[in-house]
Design a protein around this motif. Structure first.
Motif, PDB file in Angstrom:
ATOM      1  N   ARG A  64       0.836  -1.200   0.000  1.00 47.04           N
ATOM      2  CA  ARG A  64       0.000   0.000   0.000  1.00 47.04           C
ATOM      3  C   ARG A  64       0.875   1.257   0.000  1.00 47.04           C
ATOM      4  N   GLN A  65       1.964   1.230   0.768  1.00 48.84           N
ATOM      5  CA  GLN A  65       2.867   2.368   0.804  1.00 48.84           C
ATOM      6  C   GLN A  65       3.535   2.557  -0.560  1.00 48.84           C
ATOM      7  N   LEU A  66       3.873   1.444  -1.205  1.00 45.90           N
ATOM      8  CA  LEU A  66       4.519   1.531  -2.529  1.00 45.90           C
ATOM      9  C   LEU A  66       3.573   2.160  -3.557  1.00 45.90           C
ATOM     10  N   PHE A  67       2.303   1.683  -3.582  1.00 46.26           N
ATOM     11  CA  PHE A  67       1.338   2.236  -4.543  1.00 46.26           C
ATOM     12  C   PHE A  67       1.030   3.696  -4.236  1.00 46.26           C
ATOM     13  N   LEU A  68       1.009   4.058  -2.932  1.00 47.54           N
ATOM     14  CA  LEU A  68       0.743   5.450  -2.557  1.00 47.54           C
ATOM     15  C   LEU A  68       1.856   6.346  -3.060  1.00 47.54           C
ATOM     16  N   THR A  69       3.095   5.920  -2.860  1.00 46.71           N
ATOM     17  CA  THR A  69       4.229   6.708  -3.347  1.00 46.71           C
ATOM     18  C   THR A  69       4.196   6.822  -4.868  1.00 46.71           C
ATOM     19  N   ALA A  70       3.870   5.743  -5.543  1.00 43.26           N
ATOM     20  CA  ALA A  70       3.818   5.777  -7.000  1.00 43.26           C
ATOM     21  C   ALA A  70       2.739   6.735  -7.493  1.00 43.26           C
ATOM     22  N   ASP A  71       1.562   6.762  -6.812  1.00 44.08           N
ATOM     23  CA  ASP A  71       0.503   7.677  -7.237  1.00 44.08           C
ATOM     24  C   ASP A  71       0.906   9.122  -7.022  1.00 44.08           C
ATOM     25  N   LEU A  72       1.613   9.396  -5.924  1.00 43.08           N
ATOM     26  CA  LEU A  72       2.076  10.759  -5.670  1.00 43.08           C
ATOM     27  C   LEU A  72       3.084  11.216  -6.723  1.00 43.08           C
ATOM     28  N   VAL A  73       3.953  10.276  -7.101  1.00 45.01           N
ATOM     29  CA  VAL A  73       4.963  10.632  -8.109  1.00 45.01           C
ATOM     30  C   VAL A  73       4.325  10.871  -9.468  1.00 45.01           C
ATOM     31  N   LYS A  74       3.385  10.022  -9.837  1.00 43.75           N
ATOM     32  CA  LYS A  74       2.796  10.125 -11.178  1.00 43.75           C
ATOM     33  C   LYS A  74       1.787  11.248 -11.308  1.00 43.75           C
ATOM     34  N   PHE A  75       1.028  11.515 -10.222  1.00 43.60           N
ATOM     35  CA  PHE A  75      -0.066  12.495 -10.355  1.00 43.60           C
ATOM     36  C   PHE A  75       0.165  13.790  -9.584  1.00 43.60           C
ATOM     37  N   ALA A  76       1.042  13.785  -8.570  1.00 42.37           N
ATOM     38  CA  ALA A  76       1.267  15.009  -7.769  1.00 42.37           C
ATOM     39  C   ALA A  76       2.682  15.530  -7.910  1.00 42.37           C
ATOM     40  N   LYS A  77       3.456  14.926  -8.821  1.00 37.04           N
ATOM     41  CA  LYS A  77       4.837  15.338  -9.072  1.00 37.04           C
ATOM     42  C   LYS A  77       5.664  15.324  -7.785  1.00 37.04           C
ATOM     43  N   TYR A  78       5.461  14.289  -6.989  1.00 39.33           N
ATOM     44  CA  TYR A  78       6.188  14.109  -5.741  1.00 39.33           C
ATOM     45  C   TYR A  78       7.602  13.650  -6.045  1.00 39.33           C
ATOM     46  N   SER A  79       8.567  14.242  -5.344  1.00 36.08           N
ATOM     47  CA  SER A  79       9.972  13.886  -5.536  1.00 36.08           C
ATOM     48  C   SER A  79      10.392  12.913  -4.455  1.00 36.08           C
ATOM     49  N   THR A  80      11.081  11.869  -4.848  1.00 42.84           N
ATOM     50  CA  THR A  80      11.530  10.846  -3.915  1.00 42.84           C
ATOM     51  C   THR A  80      13.042  10.839  -3.837  1.00 42.84           C
ATOM     52  N   LEU A  81      13.540  10.253  -2.768  1.00 46.55           N
ATOM     53  CA  LEU A  81      14.970  10.085  -2.584  1.00 46.55           C
ATOM     54  C   LEU A  81      15.389   8.687  -3.072  1.00 46.55           C
ATOM     55  N   ILE A  82      16.692   8.522  -3.242  1.00 44.59           N
ATOM     56  CA  ILE A  82      17.192   7.255  -3.764  1.00 44.59           C
ATOM     57  C   ILE A  82      16.941   6.126  -2.773  1.00 44.59           C
ATOM     58  N   ASN A  83      17.121   6.411  -1.438  1.00 43.90           N
ATOM     59  CA  ASN A  83      16.916   5.351  -0.466  1.00 43.90           C
ATOM     60  C   ASN A  83      15.445   4.959  -0.393  1.00 43.90           C
ATOM     61  N   GLU A  84      14.550   5.904  -0.700  1.00 42.83           N
ATOM     62  CA  GLU A  84      13.125   5.597  -0.714  1.00 42.83           C
ATOM     63  C   GLU A  84      12.799   4.699  -1.913  1.00 42.83           C
ATOM     64  N   ASN A  85      13.424   4.982  -3.040  1.00 42.22           N
ATOM     65  CA  ASN A  85      13.222   4.136  -4.234  1.00 42.22           C
ATOM     66  C   ASN A  85      13.727   2.719  -3.988  1.00 42.22           C
ATOM     67  N   ASP A  86      14.880   2.635  -3.312  1.00 42.62           N
ATOM     68  CA  ASP A  86      15.415   1.316  -2.994  1.00 42.62           C
ATOM     69  C   ASP A  86      14.479   0.554  -2.062  1.00 42.62           C
ATOM     70  N   ALA A  87      13.920   1.248  -1.103  1.00 45.61           N
ATOM     71  CA  ALA A  87      13.024   0.596  -0.149  1.00 45.61           C
ATOM     72  C   ALA A  87      11.769   0.081  -0.843  1.00 45.61           C
ATOM     73  N   ASN A  88      11.234   0.864  -1.747  1.00 50.83           N
ATOM     74  CA  ASN A  88      10.039   0.419  -2.474  1.00 50.83           C
ATOM     75  C   ASN A  88      10.356  -0.770  -3.389  1.00 50.83           C
ATOM     76  N   LEU A  89      11.549  -0.768  -3.961  1.00 51.58           N
ATOM     77  CA  LEU A  89      11.936  -1.908  -4.806  1.00 51.58           C
ATOM     78  C   LEU A  89      12.049  -3.178  -3.962  1.00 51.58           C
ATOM     79  N   VAL A  90      12.629  -3.033  -2.748  1.00 51.47           N
ATOM     80  CA  VAL A  90      12.739  -4.187  -1.855  1.00 51.47           C
ATOM     81  C   VAL A  90      11.368  -4.657  -1.421  1.00 51.47           C
ATOM     82  N   SER A  91      10.438  -3.702  -1.191  1.00 48.49           N
ATOM     83  CA  SER A  91       9.077  -4.074  -0.809  1.00 48.49           C
ATOM     84  C   SER A  91       8.393  -4.872  -1.912  1.00 48.49           C
ATOM     85  N   ALA A  92       8.615  -4.467  -3.171  1.00 48.22           N
ATOM     86  CA  ALA A  92       8.019  -5.188  -4.298  1.00 48.22           C
ATOM     87  C   ALA A  92       8.557  -6.619  -4.369  1.00 48.22           C
ATOM     88  N   VAL A  93       9.867  -6.771  -4.159  1.00 50.42           N
ATOM     89  CA  VAL A  93      10.476  -8.105  -4.220  1.00 50.42           C
ATOM     90  C   VAL A  93       9.961  -8.963  -3.070  1.00 50.42           C
TER      91      VAL A  93
END
Length: 355
Positions: free
Chosen positions: A265-294
């Motif tokens: 749920r956190q991964l999809f929320l972050t993805a929606d913010l990035v795609k629709f609200a132009k939310y900027s993420t950090l590299i460690n946040e991207n890594d964490a979401n990738l680990v969550s997906a795996v």
């Protein structure tokens, strides 16, 4: 003395009677011949029907006369109940002179009987050496007229013409078959991957493209969420590609555990913010979401044996017609090639017989 005289007369008369029963004669078919010609010497013996007659196989002839052979003549009956036996000898000579032929000896019932003596004159051709212009040398080799109706070469010739025509047709068909692009039916064996294997393969590609550190997080999260949506759709059997993030979470609440859904749920929320609200993420946040997906994929995956199934090609109507035409073309080429082999064998056989 009277008895001795009577015995002598009886024996003498009986011998005269015996001599009178055997008659041996000889004759020539011609008493003259040119050099190199042939004549027949006929030797006959007239005897009783049961007499044993033996003609000489070789005759003692003067030098210059050659015996080429002899011919047996059938016996014939004559008056008085006797039989005439006859043999003809073929003679030749290459010397112009007069020959006296000694009498032939015929053996009748073991006794020798001589035929009459003969003479043979061999003549030569008179040549006027002073007028040599009237004589011509040997003629050159002359060609015989060629008649198709009577000559035996007609059949091999026409078979050769037919063979050349068939070879030309065979070459033309081969060129057509070679230049035409073949439609080859390939049956591919597709190795069917499991949903989690496909998803992990897509995530490895995202890692290889170094999209975690990309300056465009929108493309990164789009690819990551699309990978998860495809996995969820194949894993749980609902159309996740057409659903929103919240709808996907609600549908997963029926099957997945709460811990894995919280991270998802956190991964999809972050993805929606990035795609629709132009939310900027950090590299460690991207890594964490990738680990969550795996982690979500590893916790929800189902291991099944890998299955393979053949994938048969689907041909269009035009491709099917092309395949049929090529099959007919190959069959025609095979038949013509076999006919050429048969015709060539027939030509070789006829030529062998003629030579």
């Amino acid at each position: 003395m009277k008895k001795v005289l009577i015995i002598f007369l009886v024996s003498y008369l009986s011998s005269l009677s015996s001599l009178a029963q055997v008659k041996v004669e000889s004759s020539l078919s011609s008493v003259e011949m040119l050099v190199g010609q042939q004549v027949e010497l006929s030797v006959s013996a007239t005897t009783d029907e049961n007499a044993n007659v033996v003609f000489p196989k070789e005759a003692l002839l003067p030098e210059g006369i050659e015996v080429l052979g002899f011919v047996e003549v059938p016996d014939e009956k004559v008056d008085g109940g006797q039989v005439r036996h006859r043999r003809n000898y073929v003679l030749t000579s290459f010397q112009d002179t007069l020959y006296y032929l000694p009498p032939f000896t015929v053996k009748v019932d073991g006794k020798d009987y001589a035929a009459n003596q003969l003479a043979l004159k061999v003549l030569t051709v008179d040549v006027d050496t002073t007028n040599y212009e009237q004589y011509f040398g040997p003629k050159d080799v002359q060609d015989n007229p060629f008649d198709w109706e009577l000559d035996d070469w007609a059949l091999p010739f026409w078979l050769s013409v037919l063979l050349l025509v068939l070879l030309a047709v065979l070459y033309y068909l081969y060129i057509r078959l070679r230049d035409n692009k073949p439609v080859i039916a390939h049956i591919r064996i597709v190795k069917r991957l499991l949903p989690h294997q496909k998803a992990m393969k897509a995530i490895e590609e995202i890692k290889a493209d170094k999209m975690v550190a990309s300056e465009d997080p929108k493309e990164y999260y789009t690819r990551l969420t699309d990978t998860l949506r495809k996995y969820i759709e194949e894993r749980y059997g609902f159309n996740a590609m057409e659903m929103t993030s919240s709808e996907i979470i609600d549908q997963l609440m029926k099957n997945a555990d709460q811990e894995s859904l919280a991270e998802l749920r956190q991964l999809f929320l972050t993805a929606d913010l990035v795609k629709f609200a132009k939310y900027s993420t950090l590299i460690n946040e991207n890594d964490a979401n990738l680990v969550s997906a795996v982690d979500f994929i590893n916790k929800t995956k189902i291991e099944q044996p890998v299955s393979q199934e053949p994938v048969k090609p689907q041909y269009t109507q035009e491709e099917q017609e092309t395949r049929k035409r090529r099959l007919v073309l190959k069959t025609t080429i095979a038949v013509i090639a076999a006919g050429c082999v048969v015709i060539f064998g027939a030509i070789a056989y006829y030529i062998y017989e003629l030579l």
